[in-house]
Motif scaffolding. Structure first.
Motif, short mmCIF file in Angstrom:
data_model
loop_
_atom_site.label_atom_id
_atom_site.label_comp_id
_atom_site.label_asym_id
_atom_site.label_seq_id
_atom_site.Cartn_x
_atom_site.Cartn_y
_atom_site.Cartn_z
N GLU A 240 0.83 -1.20 0.00
CA GLU A 240 0.00 0.00 0.00
C GLU A 240 0.86 1.24 0.00
N CYS A 241 0.23 2.37 -0.30
CA CYS A 241 0.97 3.61 -0.37
C CYS A 241 0.81 4.37 0.94
N PRO A 242 1.91 4.69 1.59
CA PRO A 242 1.80 5.41 2.85
C PRO A 242 1.28 6.84 2.65
N LYS A 243 1.33 7.32 1.44
CA LYS A 243 0.92 8.70 1.20
C LYS A 243 -0.59 8.80 0.94
N CYS A 244 -1.06 8.03 -0.04
CA CYS A 244 -2.48 8.19 -0.36
C CYS A 244 -3.32 7.05 0.22
N GLY A 245 -2.67 6.06 0.81
CA GLY A 245 -3.43 5.01 1.47
C GLY A 245 -3.99 3.95 0.53
N HIS A 246 -3.73 4.09 -0.75
CA HIS A 246 -4.22 3.13 -1.73
C HIS A 246 -3.52 1.79 -1.51
N SER A 247 -4.28 0.70 -1.63
CA SER A 247 -3.61 -0.59 -1.52
C SER A 247 -3.69 -1.32 -2.85
N PHE A 248 -2.69 -2.11 -3.12
CA PHE A 248 -2.54 -2.70 -4.46
C PHE A 248 -1.63 -3.91 -4.38
N GLU A 249 -1.43 -4.55 -5.51
CA GLU A 249 -0.49 -5.66 -5.60
C GLU A 249 0.91 -5.10 -5.85
N ALA A 250 1.90 -5.79 -5.35
CA ALA A 250 3.28 -5.32 -5.50
C ALA A 250 3.66 -5.16 -6.97
N THR A 251 3.05 -6.01 -7.82
CA THR A 251 3.41 -5.96 -9.24
C THR A 251 2.87 -4.71 -9.93
N GLU A 252 1.97 -3.99 -9.27
CA GLU A 252 1.44 -2.76 -9.86
C GLU A 252 2.36 -1.57 -9.63
N LEU A 253 3.32 -1.72 -8.75
CA LEU A 253 4.23 -0.61 -8.45
C LEU A 253 4.97 -0.15 -9.71
N GLY A 254 5.14 1.17 -9.80
CA GLY A 254 6.00 1.66 -10.87
C GLY A 254 7.44 1.62 -10.39
N ASP A 255 8.35 1.26 -11.29
CA ASP A 255 9.76 1.25 -10.93
C ASP A 255 10.04 0.49 -9.63
N PRO A 256 9.60 -0.78 -9.55
CA PRO A 256 9.79 -1.53 -8.31
C PRO A 256 11.27 -1.78 -8.00
N ARG A 257 11.62 -1.66 -6.76
CA ARG A 257 13.00 -1.90 -6.33
C ARG A 257 13.02 -2.83 -5.13
N CYS A 258 14.12 -3.54 -5.04
CA CYS A 258 14.34 -4.42 -3.88
C CYS A 258 14.70 -3.53 -2.69
N LYS A 259 14.00 -3.71 -1.61
CA LYS A 259 14.24 -2.86 -0.44
C LYS A 259 15.57 -3.17 0.23
N THR A 260 16.00 -4.38 0.06
CA THR A 260 17.22 -4.79 0.73
C THR A 260 18.45 -4.17 0.08
#
Length: 705
Positions: A156-176
């Motif tokens: 989910e997005c901490p800013k707008c509160g929207h929740s979604f699937e991880a695959t919908e993220l734009g420019d996904p990055r590994c947090k580690t």
RNA sequence: GGCGGCAUAGCUCAGUCGGUUAGAGCGAAGGCUUCAUAAGCCUUAGGUCACUGGUUCGAGUCCAGUUGCCGCUACCA
């Protein structure tokens, strides 16, 4: 034919010690039920074991430099010992890492598979090529598909509160590692719960009338939106999925864990020399199956596991699920990491296990969350165990010892109204305690038991044998005789709850302890045998008083231990537990900036050593979801600070920027890393941490005042 | 965000199918007793049943909303 009952307690996860909450919710009620049912003549099998699969054990084992098996083995032994110390006795205590469990799970899976209750589905999953692993939601960051916020989390997005699937993220990055993540199809297997829904509904319709509110509510909620549930995951520690194309996949722990009850039963059967002996305990329609669990496990035990049983090609019986709520400690949740817990080993070294069993039963969280406090413990021991039961036993037996030469007198006179009243109270009590236990309420049962104790004390009070000894010795003897009958019944009735004390009472009454309760039956307690002429045993106090100073010292010690853990950096701390996070979330909605705090003196403020510091390096803390480890440059010095801002800042965001640093905060270890102070952050309207920084660059190390 | 459970005396909790004056234990106050570990027994005080509204002849109980606590909603176990 005697009633046959299979009883299980939730499998403890072999990742740490068990605490009072677990004991009060899942183990002690089961142990009491089992002991009680055996007294009624039922054949009971009580099984449990440690749950040893899953990522947390794998990760913690790696950190400890051990194999998962070694790591789990250590906790298995530890947990087993804790149960032993509390007189919680399983007929078999197994481990899900044992071959028999793997076999059982595979057989279970194959039956479900053959029955068409399992299907596979491929879905894109984020993968980090650098870290060489699939990325669960919380290990991914990227931009929010709705508002574009750059540091959105995987779910989910901490800013707008929207929740979604991880695959919908734009420019996904590994947090580690911060590198871009790629999409890869990943195949997983699902349990087709909707297909089993009709059978489940039949089962639920039959059980709901007898089940507790919390269980029915949970189950109804889940049934209303029943969906297939993934039973596999990408991990190396677990039971490998025995299918083509399932390399590197294991069963998700919730799938194999409840099967552990069956494998533990099978293990027991093998030890009995009859490997097939487990079947009646799981497949005879006359057998009753009872799962004692905490409220966090309701859906698995009252819905998913039953579905798995219904999907077998053999006729499994279905469980009753008396789920308990949670136990808190002195007003707060148990938390090992925050130092807010009581070590069972230490506790039992100081206080007899029966005092713990009694207190946890009297305060058991059966219908709502409840609480363990030392003050309550003191009351239960001093007023109930000692004042009611202990006093009755001691005063009467000492009386027998001193006035009757240690031999229980015969009832020389007919029973008077006092004796009749006491025996009536006993008969009623036996009935009520039994009913409460049959309804899985050991808490209510213990309350009824206490009423028998009150009646026993009242008998002595009303009939006054110590006075009648002179003017009516025959009647005095009758009272004493009846009191001793009550005492023997009480010993028997107390056995499920406080077995050691039960045996000690029996011994003091002059009964053979090895043979107690022996062949006695619960119903015998209502009409106790005449003990006239029996020589009593050595009379000793059953319990020791707990003094006010002891209570104060215990509470103090608990607070002291927690105090060291409590003073963390605020963002880090609030992000620490799920509960704290939620609390904050809700608070925020109401009154965004929290209310003003008490006024302080200037000196209080001056005590803070605030500095400007530059982030020299940043990396995530291994194994922690929310923590970043920051290397700060403070003038000439370098300091390490751990901060719970990982959800909102990536390491690259931070390196080079200036922050405000509280330098003289007591150091504290977080996730094994020593944090020397904290960095300051504000909380925005979306509950995200926003780091403070000087309005323009200043020399690092500069004072803030 | 969605959903489930819970809210009753200073504290810990009962309260059935909606039905008279809401119960128990601890704690507090007073008394009795001396067989018993300052234990026991009796008596008394103490409640706007979270809040607001509704249904009903009648609501702690049923309904709606609000607040608070806990939990579930994940590749968390």
């Amino acid at each position: 034919m005697p009633e046959r009952i299979t009883v299980t307690s939730a499998l403890p996860y072999a990742n740490g010690p068990i605490h009072f909450g677990h004991v009060a919710g899942a183990y002690l009620p089961a142990d009491i039920y089992v002991r009680y049912k055996r007294l009624t003549g039922a054949e009971v099998l009580f099984v449990c074991g440690t749950d040893e699969h899953g990522a947390p054990i794998q990760i913690n084992a790696e950190r400890a430099g051990q194999s998962p098996a070694e790591f789990a083995a250590r906790w298995h032994e530890e947990i087993k010992r804790s149960f032993d110390r509390l007189s919680i006795r399983f007929d078999n205590f197994s481990r899900t890492s044992r071959p028999i469990h793997h076999e059982t799970t595979l057989a279970f899976f194959r039956a479900l598979y053959a029955g068409g209750y399992i299907f596979a589905k491929s879905e894109d999953q984020l993968h980090c090529d650098h870290c060489q692993r699939g990325l669960p939601d919380r290990y991914v960051t990227g931009s929010c598909p709705r508002c574009g916020y750059e540091a959105a989390r995987g779910d989910e997005c901490p800013k707008c509160g929207h929740s979604f699937e991880a695959t919908e993220l734009g420019d996904p990055r590994c947090k580690t590692c911060g590198r871009p993540a790629s999409k890869r199809p990943s195949r997983h297997w699902y349990l087709d719960l909707p297909k089993l829904a009709p059978k489940l509904e039949t089962y639920h319709a039959e059980r709901f009338p007898r089940w507790r509110q919390n269980v029915v509510g949970e189950v109804k909620k889940y049934m209303a939106d029943l969906r297939p549930r993934a039973i596999t995951r990408d991990l190396s520690w677990g039971i490998p999925v025995p299918l083509e194309g399932a390399e590197g996949k294991v069963f998700y722990v919730w799938f194999d864990a409840p099967i552990g009850y069956i494998s533990s039963t099978r293990e027991w059967a093998v030890a009995q020399g009859d490997p097939e002996a487990w079947r009646p305990w799981w497949q005879d329609p006359q057998t009753k199956l009872v799962h004692f669990i905490g409220k966090d496990n309701i859906v698995f035990h009252a819905l998913i596991f039953p579905a798995m049983l219904l999907g077998q090609d053999e006729p499994y019986i279905l469980p009753d699920v008396p789920a308990n709520e949670f136990l808190n400690l002195e007003g707060r949740k148990f938390s090992t990491s925050e130092g807010w817990f009581i070590s069972i080993d230490e506790f039992v070294a100081k206080y007899p296990p029966d005092t713990v069993r009694w207190t946890l039963t009297r305060s058991a969280p059966e219908t709502r969350d409840s609480e363990f406090t030392y003050r309550d413990f003191q009351t239960r021991v001093n007023a109930e165990l000692l004042g009611c039961f202990g006093n009755f036993v001691n005063r009467m037996l000492k009386f027998v010892a001193s006035r009757y030469d240690g031999v229980i007198p015969a009832a020389e006179a007919p029973f008077g109204p006092e004796e009749e009243a006491a025996l009536a109270a006993l008969a009623r009590g036996v009935e009520e305690v039994g009913q409460a236990l049959d309804g899985y309420s050991s808490r209510t049962a213990a309350g009824r038991l206490l009423e028998i104790g009150y009646a026993a004390n009242k008998l002595i009070e009303d009939a006054q044998p110590f006075k009648r000894l002179k003017d009516d010795p025959a009647r005095a003897a009758t009272t004493v005789n009846v009191a001793c009958r009550l005492m023997e019944s009480l010993a028997l009735l107390l056995y499920p709850f406080i077995p050691q004390t039960s045996k000690r009472i029996a011994a003091q009454l002059g009964l053979a302890v090895q043979d107690f309760p022996g062949s006695r039956r619960w119903s015998d307690a209502a009409r106790p045998a005449d003990p006239a002429g029996r020589r009593i045993g050595k009379v000793k106090h059953l319990f020791r008083r707990i003094e006010d100073e002891t209570v104060a010292a215990e509470v103090e010690a608990l607070r002291a231990r927690a105090a060291g853990a409590a003073q963390t950096a605020s963002p880090a701390k609030e992000a620490q537990s799920k509960g704290a996070k939620k609390k904050k979330k809700k608070k925020k909605k109401k009154d965004a900036p929290s209310g003003p705090r008490a006024e302080i003196a200037f000196e209080d403020f001056a005590a803070l050593d605030l500095r400007v510091a530059r982030v020299a390096a940043a990396e995530s803390v291994p194994g922690a979801d929310k923590l970043l480890r920051l290397e700060l440059e403070v003038g000439e010095e370098r300091r390490t600070v751990v901060s719970g801002i990982k959800a909102w800042y990536t390491p690259e965001d931070l390196v080079g920027r200036q922050v405000i640093y509280l330098a003289n905060l007591a150091p504290r270890k977080l996730r094994g890393v020593l944090s020397q102070g904290m960095v300051l952050a504000a909380t925005d309207e979306h509950d995200a941490a926003v780091l403070l920084q000087p309005e323009r660059e200043v020399p690092s190390g500069a004072r803030v005042s």
